[in-house]
Scaffold this motif. Structure first.
Motif, mmCIF file in Angstrom:
data_model
loop_
_atom_site.group_PDB
_atom_site.id
_atom_site.type_symbol
_atom_site.label_atom_id
_atom_site.label_comp_id
_atom_site.label_asym_id
_atom_site.label_seq_id
_atom_site.Cartn_x
_atom_site.Cartn_y
_atom_site.Cartn_z
ATOM 1 N N ASP A 30 4.769 8.069 -2.028
ATOM 2 C CA ASP A 30 4.520 6.747 -1.455
ATOM 3 C C ASP A 30 3.122 6.637 -0.846
ATOM 4 O O ASP A 30 2.975 6.308 0.327
ATOM 5 C CB ASP A 30 5.592 6.440 -0.394
ATOM 6 C CG ASP A 30 5.564 4.996 0.080
ATOM 7 O OD1 ASP A 30 5.040 4.138 -0.662
ATOM 8 O OD2 ASP A 30 6.043 4.725 1.198
ATOM 9 N N GLN A 167 4.002 5.704 5.759
ATOM 10 C CA GLN A 167 2.968 4.686 5.863
ATOM 11 C C GLN A 167 3.482 3.302 5.483
ATOM 12 O O GLN A 167 3.049 2.289 6.042
ATOM 13 C CB GLN A 167 1.766 5.056 4.983
ATOM 14 C CG GLN A 167 0.594 4.086 5.069
ATOM 15 C CD GLN A 167 0.028 3.914 6.471
ATOM 16 O OE1 GLN A 167 0.126 4.828 7.288
ATOM 17 N NE2 GLN A 167 -0.561 2.766 6.750
ATOM 18 N N ALA A 168 4.435 3.240 4.559
ATOM 19 C CA ALA A 168 5.010 1.943 4.196
ATOM 20 C C ALA A 168 5.658 1.289 5.413
ATOM 21 O O ALA A 168 5.536 0.076 5.622
ATOM 22 C CB ALA A 168 6.024 2.119 3.069
ATOM 23 N N SER A 169 6.344 2.098 6.214
ATOM 24 C CA SER A 169 6.982 1.570 7.422
ATOM 25 C C SER A 169 5.934 1.146 8.444
ATOM 26 O O SER A 169 6.121 0.155 9.160
ATOM 27 C CB SER A 169 7.906 2.623 8.034
ATOM 28 O OG SER A 169 8.951 2.954 7.149
ATOM 29 N N GLU A 171 2.922 -0.007 7.720
ATOM 30 C CA GLU A 171 2.350 -1.268 7.257
ATOM 31 C C GLU A 171 3.320 -2.426 7.477
ATOM 32 O O GLU A 171 2.906 -3.537 7.836
ATOM 33 C CB GLU A 171 1.963 -1.144 5.784
ATOM 34 C CG GLU A 171 0.783 -0.201 5.572
ATOM 35 C CD GLU A 171 0.569 0.201 4.129
ATOM 36 O OE1 GLU A 171 1.186 -0.426 3.235
ATOM 37 O OE2 GLU A 171 -0.199 1.144 3.891
ATOM 38 N N ALA A 192 -3.119 -1.582 -0.595
ATOM 39 C CA ALA A 192 -2.007 -2.312 0.023
ATOM 40 C C ALA A 192 -2.384 -3.759 0.299
ATOM 41 O O ALA A 192 -1.585 -4.674 0.096
ATOM 42 C CB ALA A 192 -1.584 -1.620 1.320
ATOM 43 N N THR A 196 -0.315 -6.840 -1.460
ATOM 44 C CA THR A 196 0.568 -7.678 -0.637
ATOM 45 C C THR A 196 -0.073 -8.979 -0.177
ATOM 46 O O THR A 196 0.633 -9.967 0.062
ATOM 47 C CB THR A 196 1.025 -6.913 0.608
ATOM 48 O OG1 THR A 196 -0.108 -6.687 1.478
ATOM 49 C CG2 THR A 196 1.644 -5.571 0.237
#
Length: 264
Positions: A30, A167-169, A171, A192, A196
């Motif tokens: 990820d 890192q997804a969490s 962001e 990212a 997005t």
């Protein structure tokens, strides 16, 4: 492309158990655009493309396993994995158990919501800001150090940390308003932001550092991977991969040397 003699030389330099069994490779699942699993469940990224090119260059199979970042180092130490393609920074703590093969330089950047007026143009601008960070990451360590040096030690408001599992969490915490900003590789944040439309990079980028492959400390595999990567640099394959991902810039490497922490 590499000549047959060069490929044979790289193969011969591999320890026998890698020649016989191949290389078990952990891939961070990820961290786009470096390494990630796409919507079809396929491993992708510029680092993954380098792994595949190195595999072809060595002439042995790589057995890939997508995994979370926090599982890579324990897996290497326990010998479940032989190499980790996980965009490692070579910290002193990690160098106690791993050697590193640099792939390219990556800057550390900062991102805020696309609608935010928050400006992070100078290191001092981080003080008092609530940051969502991936717990235990290079970026977490960097921000902790900057908080101590630039904020706390100089009487400025401390950084507020919202530590996340990945890192997804982090962001998501920024996009949802639970944090004001995040910190990560500038290439990662730019990707990212483009994907997005909900984030934007600030102007501050910290000095680029090596983004690396990790191997067990003292494992001859490290030198072989470095030599294979060097051959990709020399014949132009490396640059083609960087161009494919839109990152053919002055942070590409020309000389690949294993980082052991014992350099004089």
């Amino acid at each position: 492309m590499a000549q047959a003699a060069e490929i044979a030389k790289l193969y011969d330099a591999l320890p026998a158990h890698y020649q016989e069994n191949g290389v078990n490779v952990a891939v961070f699942n990820d961290w786009a655009p470096d390494e990630f699993v796409d919507k079809d469940g396929k491993l992708e990224g510029w680092s993954v493309d380098l792994a595949r090119a190195i595999q072809d260059r060595l002439g042995v199979p790589f057995h890939y396993q997508a995994t979370s970042f926090d599982a890579v180092i324990p897996g290497l130490v326990a010998k479940r994995f032989d190499a980790g393609f996980a965009s490692f920074g070579s910290t002193p703590e990690r160098l106690k158990v791993l050697d590193f093969v640099p792939q390219r330089k990556i800057g550390t950047g900062f991102a805020v919501p696309a609608s935010s007026d928050l400006k992070i143009d100078d290191v001092r601008d981080i003080c008092g800001v609530t940051f969502a960070v991936q717990a235990g990451s290079w970026d977490d360590q960097t921000l902790t150090r900057l908080d101590k040096e630039e904020c706390v030690a100089k009487g400025r408001p401390a950084v507020k940390f919202e530590r996340q599992k990945d890192q997804a969490s982090a962001e998501l915490a920024v996009r949802s308003g639970r944090a004001q900003a995040t910190i990560a590789a500038d290439v990662k944040l730019a990707y990212a932001a483009k994907q997005t439309g909900a984030l934007k990079l600030t102007s501050l980028v910290l000095a680029p550092v090596d983004s690396c492959i990790g191997v067990r400390k003292g494992d001859p595999l490290g030198k072989v991977l470095a030599d294979a990567l060097q051959s990709l640099v020399d014949d132009g394959t490396y640059e083609k991969i960087m161009k494919k991902w839109g990152i053919a810039d002055d942070r590409m490497l020309k000389k690949i040397t294993v980082i052991t922490g014992n350099d004089s």
